[in-house]
Every structure is written in C-alpha cells, then in structure tokens.
Design a protein around this motif. Structure first.
Motif, short mmCIF file in Angstrom:
data_model
loop_
_atom_site.label_atom_id
_atom_site.label_comp_id
_atom_site.label_asym_id
_atom_site.label_seq_id
_atom_site.Cartn_x
_atom_site.Cartn_y
_atom_site.Cartn_z
N UNK A 1 0.81 -1.21 0.00
CA UNK A 1 0.00 0.00 0.00
C UNK A 1 0.85 1.27 0.00
N UNK A 2 1.95 1.27 0.75
CA UNK A 2 2.77 2.46 0.91
C UNK A 2 4.04 2.36 0.07
N UNK A 3 4.43 3.46 -0.52
CA UNK A 3 5.65 3.47 -1.33
C UNK A 3 6.86 3.07 -0.50
N UNK A 4 6.93 3.50 0.74
CA UNK A 4 8.07 3.14 1.58
C UNK A 4 8.15 1.63 1.78
N UNK B 1 18.40 -12.21 -3.62
CA UNK B 1 18.78 -12.91 -4.83
C UNK B 1 17.84 -12.80 -6.01
N UNK B 2 16.85 -11.93 -5.96
CA UNK B 2 15.96 -11.76 -7.10
C UNK B 2 16.70 -11.10 -8.25
N UNK B 3 16.37 -11.53 -9.47
CA UNK B 3 16.96 -10.94 -10.67
C UNK B 3 16.11 -9.80 -11.21
N UNK B 4 14.88 -9.69 -10.73
CA UNK B 4 13.99 -8.65 -11.21
C UNK B 4 12.82 -8.49 -10.26
N UNK B 5 12.04 -7.43 -10.49
CA UNK B 5 10.92 -7.09 -9.62
C UNK B 5 9.63 -7.04 -10.42
N UNK B 6 8.54 -7.42 -9.78
CA UNK B 6 7.19 -7.33 -10.34
C UNK B 6 6.39 -6.40 -9.45
N UNK B 7 5.72 -5.42 -10.05
CA UNK B 7 5.02 -4.43 -9.23
C UNK B 7 3.69 -4.04 -9.86
N UNK B 8 2.62 -4.27 -9.10
CA UNK B 8 1.30 -3.77 -9.45
C UNK B 8 0.94 -2.68 -8.44
N UNK B 9 0.32 -1.58 -8.89
CA UNK B 9 -0.07 -0.55 -7.93
C UNK B 9 -1.19 -1.06 -7.03
N UNK B 10 -0.97 -0.98 -5.74
CA UNK B 10 -1.96 -1.42 -4.76
C UNK B 10 -2.30 -0.22 -3.88
N UNK B 11 -3.59 0.05 -3.71
CA UNK B 11 -3.96 1.18 -2.88
C UNK B 11 -5.38 1.03 -2.38
N UNK B 12 -5.61 1.45 -1.14
CA UNK B 12 -6.98 1.51 -0.62
C UNK B 12 -7.70 2.70 -1.22
N UNK C 1 4.51 8.04 -10.33
CA UNK C 1 5.45 8.42 -9.26
C UNK C 1 5.91 7.19 -8.49
N UNK C 2 5.00 6.24 -8.24
CA UNK C 2 5.39 5.01 -7.55
C UNK C 2 6.46 4.26 -8.34
N UNK C 3 6.19 4.03 -9.61
CA UNK C 3 7.16 3.30 -10.43
C UNK C 3 8.47 4.06 -10.56
N UNK C 4 8.40 5.37 -10.70
CA UNK C 4 9.62 6.16 -10.87
C UNK C 4 10.50 6.07 -9.63
N UNK C 5 9.88 6.10 -8.46
CA UNK C 5 10.68 6.03 -7.25
C UNK C 5 11.35 4.66 -7.09
N UNK C 6 10.62 3.60 -7.44
CA UNK C 6 11.21 2.27 -7.35
C UNK C 6 12.36 2.11 -8.34
N UNK C 7 12.17 2.54 -9.59
CA UNK C 7 13.23 2.39 -10.58
C UNK C 7 14.45 3.25 -10.23
N UNK C 8 14.23 4.35 -9.54
CA UNK C 8 15.34 5.21 -9.13
C UNK C 8 16.11 4.63 -7.96
N UNK C 9 15.41 3.99 -7.04
CA UNK C 9 16.04 3.54 -5.79
C UNK C 9 16.56 2.11 -5.86
N UNK C 10 15.93 1.27 -6.67
CA UNK C 10 16.34 -0.15 -6.74
C UNK C 10 16.48 -0.50 -8.23
N UNK C 11 17.67 -0.39 -8.78
CA UNK C 11 17.85 -0.51 -10.23
C UNK C 11 17.92 -1.95 -10.73
N UNK C 12 16.95 -2.77 -10.35
CA UNK C 12 16.79 -4.10 -10.94
C UNK C 12 15.79 -4.00 -12.09
N UNK C 13 15.85 -4.94 -13.06
CA UNK C 13 14.81 -4.98 -14.09
C UNK C 13 13.43 -5.05 -13.44
N UNK C 14 12.51 -4.25 -13.95
CA UNK C 14 11.18 -4.12 -13.35
C UNK C 14 10.11 -4.50 -14.36
#
Length: 296
Positions: free
Chosen positions: A78-81, A94-105, A115-128
């Motif tokens: 739910x939270x970006x943090x 040991x993950x080679x990549x990340x899977x992310x769906x926006x989840x929110x109440x 903004x959610x995706x941008x922050x993740x790609x900026x902070x954790x540079x694994x294939x997304x």
C-alpha cells in the motif's frame, strides 16, 4: 530476459506460517520443467498477505531452488516506503527482477502510479515488470499510463491482461501495445486461457498461474503454440477449458492451491485466511482437466 513462460508459484502456508519446504518444491519443480523464469510473491504468491520478513524468506528460499532460471519477486504494498523496502529485500535475497502492481486503498491518479514506479526504478535498479491487475486493484492502465510507465529506466517488460480473440486480433493488439513501449521492453500477457493465442501471435511472455503448479503442461502448451503445432494446442486447450473457466470465476490462487493440495505438493488448506479453497465441484473439475491434458 523474462521472455517465454514465467511460472507464478503459490506461496503455501501451514498453520498460518510460510511452508518454505513446500515452496521450495514448487519452485524447483517449475525450474526443472523448463520454464523461462519464476516469479514469487505475485497475486498467486499471496505477497500482500505476508509480512516483510516472510516475503524476504520466500525470495531467499526461491533463489536457492531456482538454479539458473531468472527469479522475479513481487514487491507490491500500500505504501511506497514499504514497496521500496520489499524491493531492497528482494534484491538482497537474490531476485533478478521485480514485479510491481499498484496497490492502494484509495483510488490512484495516473500521476501517483507513475510516481510510484519512478521512485522504485530510481532507488532499486533491478529490471522491473509493471503489471495491470484491475480485478484485485481496480487500477486500469490507459495507453498513456502504460507508455509513461514503460518509458522509465530499468523497465524490462510489461504484463498486461489477456483477452479473447483469434491470432489476428491478438496480433493487432500486440502491434498496438508495441507502439506504446520502447523497443527494448517486452510485452507479455497474463490469463492462462489466452496464452496459446498470445504466444502464437508473437507475445514475448506468458505470465502463467498453471506453470507454477503444473509446469510441464504449461511448457508443452507454449512450445506447441510457438511452433505452430495446432493439433496439440487445440487438444490441450480443449482439455484445459474447465480449468480455465474456474480460473476466470474463482481466481488463480484458489486453482493453484487445489492442484497443489491434490498432488501432494503442499499440505492443505494452504491459503491465508480469510481466503478459502475451491468448492468441491470446482476442485474436481480443475483436477480432471489437468489429468485430461496430461493424457494428450
């Protein structure tokens, strides 16, 4: 790097705790059957139901079992943090990549999703791999939103919902989707009922529930679709139709649990409460369909 068949194994619970040994069997079984990647902690992997330490343990155990097969980890929250914490944990485990769906109440605007995706790609540079699962999140990706997200750094592929249609129709949709994403970004479809048509039309990836629990059947279907073996595709699709119908009505996690329990891969019930398993009639239909497919 995530082209082909991507298996989404269940995260089985036992006495309300992650059953790491059962998870290990599912991951190793998928990798050994020839899938092209494995993704834990997606919707079928019940990631949002698990605490941070449980998620870390799932990724670490999967990384031990997957061998050379690329491992993705779902990091939705739910939270970006919290998303960032899960992403950093997954990278460490040991993950080679990340899977992310926006989840929110609260309903999210397109700018909030980007903004959610941008922050993740900026902070954790694994294939997304961003994906749309409006059934569980109510977040729908417009063409504009998909294009904005796919243009972000480190996006490797997109996971979009499959839809009915023949090869020509799906080819046209695929061609349109490829105009929205950069050339290096793959396009893959979820929805096991539509997988053979999508692969025959040229989709890069089949993001598969069935491959997480009956991987040999999924790999065989994918190979037949990509090589133009129409007789095998038709026979397998006909045999699996009752399972596809239950998947559409009841969701992948219940179907995966029913198959895993019936085959002795997990000790049931294995789902996080309040989620419960399939009704007996649906469970029997799914099991019979898979048994019929294995006889094809």
């Amino acid at each position: 790097m995530f082209a082909g068949v991507s298996a989404f194994p269940l995260t089985p619970l036992r006495d309300d705790r992650v059953d790491e040994d059962a998870l290990g069997r599912l991951v190793a079984g998928a990798a050994g059957a020839g899938v092209d990647s494995v993704c834990v902690l997606g919707s079928t992997g019940v990631g949002p139901y698990l605490a941070r330490e449980e998620r870390h343990a799932v990724v670490a155990r999967a990384a031990k079992e997957v061998g050379d097969v690329p491992l993705l980890a779902g990091v939705s929250a739910l939270r970006t943090s919290d998303v960032l914490a899960h992403a950093q944990d997954a990278a460490e485990a040991g993950a080679a990549g990340l899977l992310l769906v926006p989840v929110s109440y609260q309903p999210l605007t397109d700018d909030e999703v980007v903004d959610l995706y941008a922050e993740v790609t900026d902070r954790v540079p694994l294939p997304l791999v961003p994906y749309e699962n409006r059934r569980t999140t109510s977040v729908a990706f417009s063409d504009d939103l998909l294009a904005r997200v796919a243009a972000l750094p480190h996006v490797a592929s997109v996971k979009v919902p499959g839809a009915p249609g023949d090869v020509a129709a799906v080819s046209a949709r695929l061609a349109h989707l490829r105009t929205l994403v950069p050339a290096q970004v793959g396009v893959g479809f979820s929805g096991d009922a539509y997988a053979a048509t999508a692969l025959a039309a040229g989709a890069d990836t089949w993001w598969s529930v069935l491959a997480g629990v009956v991987p040999a059947t999924a790999v065989r279907l994918a190979h037949a679709a990509r090589t133009g073996d129409h007789a095998t595709v038709d026979a397998l699709t006909a045999a699996l139709r009752p399972a596809f119908d239950v998947l559409a009505a009841q969701g992948g996690v219940r179907v995966a649990a029913a198959l895993a329990e019936r085959r002795g891969l997990v000790q049931g019930p294995c789902l996080p409460r309040p989620v419960q398993g399939l009704p007996a009639s649906d469970r029997d239909a799914v099991v019979a369909a898979l048994e019929a497919a294995e006889r094809v």
